[in-house]
Design a protein around this motif. Structure first.
Motif, PDB file in Angstrom:
ATOM      1  N   GLN A 230      30.767   0.469 -66.410  1.00  0.00           N
ATOM      2  CA  GLN A 230      30.276   0.432 -67.794  1.00  0.00           C
ATOM      3  C   GLN A 230      29.382  -0.796 -68.009  1.00  0.00           C
ATOM      4  O   GLN A 230      28.297  -0.697 -68.606  1.00  0.00           O
ATOM      5  CB  GLN A 230      31.458   0.376 -68.755  1.00  0.00           C
ATOM      6  N   LEU A 231      29.837  -1.962 -67.527  1.00  0.00           N
ATOM      7  CA  LEU A 231      29.055  -3.186 -67.694  1.00  0.00           C
ATOM      8  C   LEU A 231      27.728  -3.091 -66.956  1.00  0.00           C
ATOM      9  O   LEU A 231      26.688  -3.532 -67.462  1.00  0.00           O
ATOM     10  CB  LEU A 231      29.857  -4.389 -67.181  1.00  0.00           C
ATOM     11  N   LEU A 232      27.753  -2.533 -65.747  1.00  0.00           N
ATOM     12  CA  LEU A 232      26.523  -2.367 -64.971  1.00  0.00           C
ATOM     13  C   LEU A 232      25.512  -1.532 -65.740  1.00  0.00           C
ATOM     14  O   LEU A 232      24.333  -1.908 -65.870  1.00  0.00           O
ATOM     15  CB  LEU A 232      26.824  -1.688 -63.636  1.00  0.00           C
ATOM     16  N   SER A 233      25.968  -0.394 -66.234  1.00  0.00           N
ATOM     17  CA  SER A 233      25.066   0.500 -66.950  1.00  0.00           C
ATOM     18  C   SER A 233      24.506  -0.155 -68.209  1.00  0.00           C
ATOM     19  O   SER A 233      23.301  -0.107 -68.466  1.00  0.00           O
ATOM     20  CB  SER A 233      25.814   1.794 -67.311  1.00  0.00           C
ATOM     21  N   ASP A 234      25.388  -0.791 -68.980  1.00  0.00           N
ATOM     22  CA  ASP A 234      24.940  -1.403 -70.228  1.00  0.00           C
ATOM     23  C   ASP A 234      23.981  -2.566 -69.990  1.00  0.00           C
ATOM     24  O   ASP A 234      23.146  -2.881 -70.847  1.00  0.00           O
ATOM     25  CB  ASP A 234      26.143  -1.880 -71.044  1.00  0.00           C
ATOM     26  N   ALA A 235      24.116  -3.240 -68.832  1.00  0.00           N
ATOM     27  CA  ALA A 235      23.219  -4.352 -68.501  1.00  0.00           C
ATOM     28  C   ALA A 235      21.922  -3.864 -67.869  1.00  0.00           C
ATOM     29  O   ALA A 235      21.042  -4.674 -67.559  1.00  0.00           O
ATOM     30  CB  ALA A 235      23.918  -5.334 -67.567  1.00  0.00           C
ATOM     31  N   GLY A 236      21.800  -2.537 -67.654  1.00  0.00           N
ATOM     32  CA  GLY A 236      20.555  -1.984 -67.131  1.00  0.00           C
ATOM     33  C   GLY A 236      20.522  -1.792 -65.635  1.00  0.00           C
ATOM     34  O   GLY A 236      19.470  -1.469 -65.072  1.00  0.00           O
ATOM     35  N   TYR A 237      21.660  -1.988 -64.953  1.00  0.00           N
ATOM     36  CA  TYR A 237      21.712  -1.766 -63.507  1.00  0.00           C
ATOM     37  C   TYR A 237      22.152  -0.342 -63.215  1.00  0.00           C
ATOM     38  O   TYR A 237      22.791   0.320 -64.043  1.00  0.00           O
ATOM     39  CB  TYR A 237      22.691  -2.734 -62.850  1.00  0.00           C
ATOM     40  N   ASP A 238      21.841   0.126 -62.028  1.00  0.00           N
ATOM     41  CA  ASP A 238      22.243   1.460 -61.605  1.00  0.00           C
ATOM     42  C   ASP A 238      23.763   1.494 -61.456  1.00  0.00           C
ATOM     43  O   ASP A 238      24.325   0.792 -60.612  1.00  0.00           O
ATOM     44  CB  ASP A 238      21.581   1.790 -60.262  1.00  0.00           C
ATOM     45  N   PRO A 239      24.478   2.299 -62.250  1.00  0.00           N
ATOM     46  CA  PRO A 239      25.938   2.321 -62.180  1.00  0.00           C
ATOM     47  C   PRO A 239      26.468   2.891 -60.872  1.00  0.00           C
ATOM     48  O   PRO A 239      27.658   2.752 -60.569  1.00  0.00           O
ATOM     49  CB  PRO A 239      26.335   3.202 -63.365  1.00  0.00           C
ATOM     50  N   ASN A 240      25.585   3.514 -60.068  1.00  0.00           N
ATOM     51  CA  ASN A 240      26.012   4.036 -58.768  1.00  0.00           C
ATOM     52  C   ASN A 240      26.152   2.941 -57.715  1.00  0.00           C
ATOM     53  O   ASN A 240      26.710   3.183 -56.636  1.00  0.00           O
ATOM     54  CB  ASN A 240      24.999   5.070 -58.257  1.00  0.00           C
ATOM     55  N   GLU A 241      25.623   1.738 -58.021  1.00  0.00           N
ATOM     56  CA  GLU A 241      25.571   0.699 -56.999  1.00  0.00           C
ATOM     57  C   GLU A 241      26.956   0.243 -56.541  1.00  0.00           C
ATOM     58  O   GLU A 241      27.122  -0.170 -55.400  1.00  0.00           O
ATOM     59  CB  GLU A 241      24.782  -0.503 -57.510  1.00  0.00           C
ATOM     60  N   MET A 242      27.950   0.293 -57.432  1.00  0.00           N
ATOM     61  CA  MET A 242      29.272  -0.179 -57.029  1.00  0.00           C
ATOM     62  C   MET A 242      29.833   0.674 -55.892  1.00  0.00           C
ATOM     63  O   MET A 242      30.223   0.161 -54.840  1.00  0.00           O
ATOM     64  CB  MET A 242      30.233  -0.179 -58.212  1.00  0.00           C
ATOM     65  N   ALA A 243      29.863   1.989 -56.094  1.00  0.00           N
ATOM     66  CA  ALA A 243      30.369   2.881 -55.051  1.00  0.00           C
ATOM     67  C   ALA A 243      29.505   2.787 -53.795  1.00  0.00           C
ATOM     68  O   ALA A 243      30.026   2.775 -52.668  1.00  0.00           O
ATOM     69  CB  ALA A 243      30.410   4.313 -55.562  1.00  0.00           C
ATOM     70  N   SER A 244      28.204   2.703 -53.967  1.00  0.00           N
ATOM     71  CA  SER A 244      27.286   2.654 -52.825  1.00  0.00           C
ATOM     72  C   SER A 244      27.516   1.416 -51.971  1.00  0.00           C
ATOM     73  O   SER A 244      27.508   1.492 -50.737  1.00  0.00           O
ATOM     74  CB  SER A 244      25.831   2.690 -53.307  1.00  0.00           C
ATOM     75  N   PHE A 245      27.713   0.259 -52.630  1.00  0.00           N
ATOM     76  CA  PHE A 245      27.877  -0.969 -51.862  1.00  0.00           C
ATOM     77  C   PHE A 245      29.189  -0.977 -51.092  1.00  0.00           C
ATOM     78  O   PHE A 245      29.233  -1.321 -49.913  1.00  0.00           O
ATOM     79  CB  PHE A 245      27.789  -2.184 -52.786  1.00  0.00           C
ATOM     80  N   PHE A 246      30.284  -0.575 -51.752  1.00  0.00           N
ATOM     81  CA  PHE A 246      31.556  -0.525 -51.046  1.00  0.00           C
ATOM     82  C   PHE A 246      31.491   0.481 -49.895  1.00  0.00           C
ATOM     83  O   PHE A 246      32.026   0.248 -48.816  1.00  0.00           O
ATOM     84  CB  PHE A 246      32.680  -0.148 -52.015  1.00  0.00           C
ATOM     85  N   GLU A 247      30.806   1.569 -50.118  1.00  0.00           N
ATOM     86  CA  GLU A 247      30.694   2.591 -49.083  1.00  0.00           C
ATOM     87  C   GLU A 247      29.877   2.076 -47.905  1.00  0.00           C
ATOM     88  O   GLU A 247      30.232   2.306 -46.743  1.00  0.00           O
ATOM     89  CB  GLU A 247      30.033   3.835 -49.679  1.00  0.00           C
ATOM     90  N   SER A 248      28.794   1.363 -48.184  1.00  0.00           N
ATOM     91  CA  SER A 248      27.964   0.842 -47.099  1.00  0.00           C
ATOM     92  C   SER A 248      28.708  -0.212 -46.298  1.00  0.00           C
ATOM     93  O   SER A 248      28.571  -0.285 -45.069  1.00  0.00           O
ATOM     94  CB  SER A 248      26.656   0.269 -47.658  1.00  0.00           C
ATOM     95  N   LEU A 249      29.524  -1.025 -46.962  1.00  0.00           N
ATOM     96  CA  LEU A 249      30.315  -2.005 -46.229  1.00  0.00           C
ATOM     97  C   LEU A 249      31.310  -1.331 -45.301  1.00  0.00           C
ATOM     98  O   LEU A 249      31.551  -1.781 -44.187  1.00  0.00           O
ATOM     99  CB  LEU A 249      31.073  -2.916 -47.212  1.00  0.00           C
ATOM    100  N   SER A 250      31.900  -0.234 -45.769  1.00  0.00           N
ATOM    101  CA  SER A 250      32.917   0.446 -44.970  1.00  0.00           C
ATOM    102  C   SER A 250      32.324   1.114 -43.749  1.00  0.00           C
ATOM    103  O   SER A 250      33.045   1.476 -42.818  1.00  0.00           O
ATOM    104  CB  SER A 250      33.651   1.492 -45.822  1.00  0.00           C
ATOM    105  N   ARG A 251      30.990   1.277 -43.708  1.00  0.00           N
ATOM    106  CA  ARG A 251      30.341   1.901 -42.558  1.00  0.00           C
ATOM    107  C   ARG A 251      29.954   0.895 -41.479  1.00  0.00           C
ATOM    108  O   ARG A 251      29.386   1.281 -40.456  1.00  0.00           O
ATOM    109  CB  ARG A 251      29.060   2.625 -43.009  1.00  0.00           C
ATOM    110  N   LEU A 252      30.208  -0.381 -41.726  1.00  0.00           N
ATOM    111  CA  LEU A 252      29.829  -1.393 -40.745  1.00  0.00           C
ATOM    112  C   LEU A 252      30.489  -1.109 -39.401  1.00  0.00           C
ATOM    113  O   LEU A 252      31.598  -0.586 -39.325  1.00  0.00           O
ATOM    114  CB  LEU A 252      30.239  -2.789 -41.226  1.00  0.00           C
ATOM    115  N   GLU A 253      29.788  -1.479 -38.346  1.00  0.00           N
ATOM    116  CA  GLU A 253      30.327  -1.237 -37.008  1.00  0.00           C
ATOM    117  C   GLU A 253      31.549  -2.109 -36.758  1.00  0.00           C
ATOM    118  O   GLU A 253      31.727  -3.165 -37.342  1.00  0.00           O
ATOM    119  CB  GLU A 253      29.256  -1.561 -35.961  1.00  0.00           C
ATOM    120  N   GLY A 254      32.369  -1.679 -35.805  1.00  0.00           N
ATOM    121  CA  GLY A 254      33.533  -2.459 -35.419  1.00  0.00           C
ATOM    122  C   GLY A 254      34.595  -2.452 -36.465  1.00  0.00           C
ATOM    123  O   GLY A 254      34.986  -3.504 -36.970  1.00  0.00           O
TER     124      GLY A 254
END
Length: 509
Positions: A230-254
């Motif tokens: 909610q805060l991300l969206s209201d501040a003008g950021y893409d609200p999808n970024e939270m899920a995307s960032f955690f997901e990208s971290l979980s794909r790291l090798e090793g």
């Protein structure tokens, strides 16, 4: 950081042992470093079944108590040298955090954002609205929206009062269960866990506390996601970024345990949680996405240089990039900072001037140009440049601080004192700024003011007894005006009142 978290565990243990018996403690001063605060909106605003934030949590630990413990946390972190005390970095992370926190409209809550000198990819929120972002996390993010998503999530923990509610949850356990859970917190801290130790909500609970705490963590993480999106969206950021960032971290090798980013261990991510976050994000409008701030890439390189260990050979880092491709503007800025760190500021000046002309909207570049000029021995030119920059960007923290430093270097402490006093009275200063103001006042011969500033510095760290001593010295300084005497006396009376209440609270507990 082990000693830090062990000390924080001690603070947490003392609080948990006395939360029921203790009366409401004294209201410590809202020191000059306390940023503007905001109030949380109601549950309907957040559009989810979030719990009522009053009731039992307020009964067991008030926001005043949370602020007290939060100050102890910051005091310990500062004593360890864990906080990156840099005007440019501090100004950026606080501005980013408040851009998000302001959307919560939580007028009764303080929010203080810090960057830690810690390479582990992690972030945490603790008592008193204190949110810490590890330097390693900043260096892992690709853009400002990713960083904002983590800051928004941690801000969500504060808005939902997860620390206080954890204490409520613990108060319902038996003594043995609570002791077992606290042991888990300590073991997690000693093992290098970090964030989850100070958040006080671990999946490392022992015996019967284990499953209860696991469930509690999950609910807190989901709530923080909901508020953060909610805060991300209201501040003008893409609200999808939270899920995307955690997901990208979980794909790291090793993905053996030692290879998993600490952030994912402290904030367990499941496919269900990511799907839920994406579903929630999809309900917000996507049209008003904020463009990535140019400051982000420059701050990222500044953090990289200022937190680099000697063995990392940060100068070689930029040279290796040069061997493959031209440096980006932000990387050129980082390389110039390395030159300054290696006492070759003269070589950095042309690059920094060029970058400032290319990005005239970035105040931090004006500050760095002035800093480099002063460091290269071009002090008269630095003073002219910083004076002009200060007129263009009045009360900008990095520019003002660098200008004051140059004035003191040029034996103009009185001018530096006047400049810093104006900033002090109009912009919430960091402890480092308060200390610099005290040094300027002392060098200018304003002993009374210098002692008073040091008292404020001690108050920020929760050191009431030291603040009391500094104010006594301020009143004993020669040549005080009547106005100064009245001001110092009033502050001393306040501090002594807080000391008496603190002592009474300790005795009653």
């Amino acid at each position: 950081m082990r000693r830090t978290y062990a000390a924080l565990f001690g603070c947490f243990l003392m609080l948990s042992a006395s939360w029921v018996a203790a009366a409401d403690p004294p209201a410590l001063p809202v020191a000059a470093s306390t940023p503007t605060s905001f109030t949380p909106r109601s549950t309907p605003y957040l559009g989810s079944n979030l719990p009522d934030l009053g009731g039992p949590a307020d009964a067991l630990i008030s926001k005043t108590e949370e602020n007290q413990v939060g100050r102890l946390v910051l005091q310990e972190l500062r004593s360890q040298g864990a906080i990156l005390e840099d005007p440019e970095v501090a100004d950026y992370i606080q501005e980013l955090g408040m851009r998000l926190a302001s959307q919560a409209h939580d007028e009764g809550q303080n929010f203080t954002y810090n960057v830690l000198r810690e390479p582990i990819v992690n972030a945490f929120a603790t008592y008193g609205g204190i949110i810490c972002i590890n330097s390693g996390l900043i260096l892992t993010t690709d853009d400002e929206a990713q960083l904002a998503s983590v800051v928004a999530h941690e801000t969500g923990h504060v808005v939902q009062r997860h620390m206080a509610r954890t204490i409520v949850d613990m108060s319902k356990m038996s003594l043995a269960t609570t002791a077992a859970m606290l042991a888990g917190i300590l073991l997690g801290a000693v093992a290098g866990g970090g964030g989850q130790a100070v958040e006080g909500a671990l999946a490392l609970g022992q015996a019967t506390a284990f499953q209860q705490q696991v469930n509690y963590i999950r609910s807190h993480e989901i709530e923080a996601d909901a508020v953060g999106i909610q805060l991300l969206s209201d501040a003008g950021y893409d609200p999808n970024e939270m899920a995307s960032f955690f997901e990208s971290l979980s794909r790291l090798e090793g993905l053996a345990l030692e290879g998993i980013p600490r952030l994912l261990i402290d904030h367990p991510v499941t496919s269900e949680r990511i799907a839920s976050a994406r579903e929630r994000a999809a309900s917000f409008p996507q049209a008003k996405m904020r463009a990535d701030s140019p400051s982000f890439s420059f701050i990222k390189e500044r953090v990289r240089v200022l937190t680099a260990e000697p063995e990392q050979q940060i100068d070689v880092y930029y040279q290796r990039i040069r061997d493959r491709r031209p440096l980006t503007p932000a990387e050129r800025y980082g390389e110039a900072l390395v030159q300054m760190e290696h006492n070759n500021a003269a070589a950095a000046v042309p690059t920094l001037r060029e970058l400032q002309a290319q990005f005239p909207q970035l105040p931090m570049l004006y500050a760095t140009v002035g800093q480099a000029l002063a460091a290269s021995g071009q002090l008269p030119e630095a003073l002219v440049y910083l004076k002009r920059s200060n007129a263009l960007l009045p009360r900008n923290v990095p520019v003002t601080v660098r200008y004051a430093e140059a004035l003191m270097k040029n034996n103009q402490p009185q001018d530096a004192h006047v400049l810093l006093l104006d900033l002090f009275n109009n912009v919430d200063p960091s402890p480092a700024q308060i200390r610099l103001t005290a040094l300027a006042a002392s060098a200018a011969g304003d002993a009374g003011d210098a002692y008073e500033y040091m008292a404020e510095y001690d108050l920020v760290g929760g050191q009431l007894a030291l603040a009391n001593q500094q104010l006594e010295l301020a009143l004993a300084a020669p040549g005080l005006t009547g106005q100064q005497k009245a001001k110092f006396r009033a502050r001393l009376d306040q501090v002594r009142g807080w000391l008496r209440e603190q002592q009474a609270s300790h005795h009653s507990g």
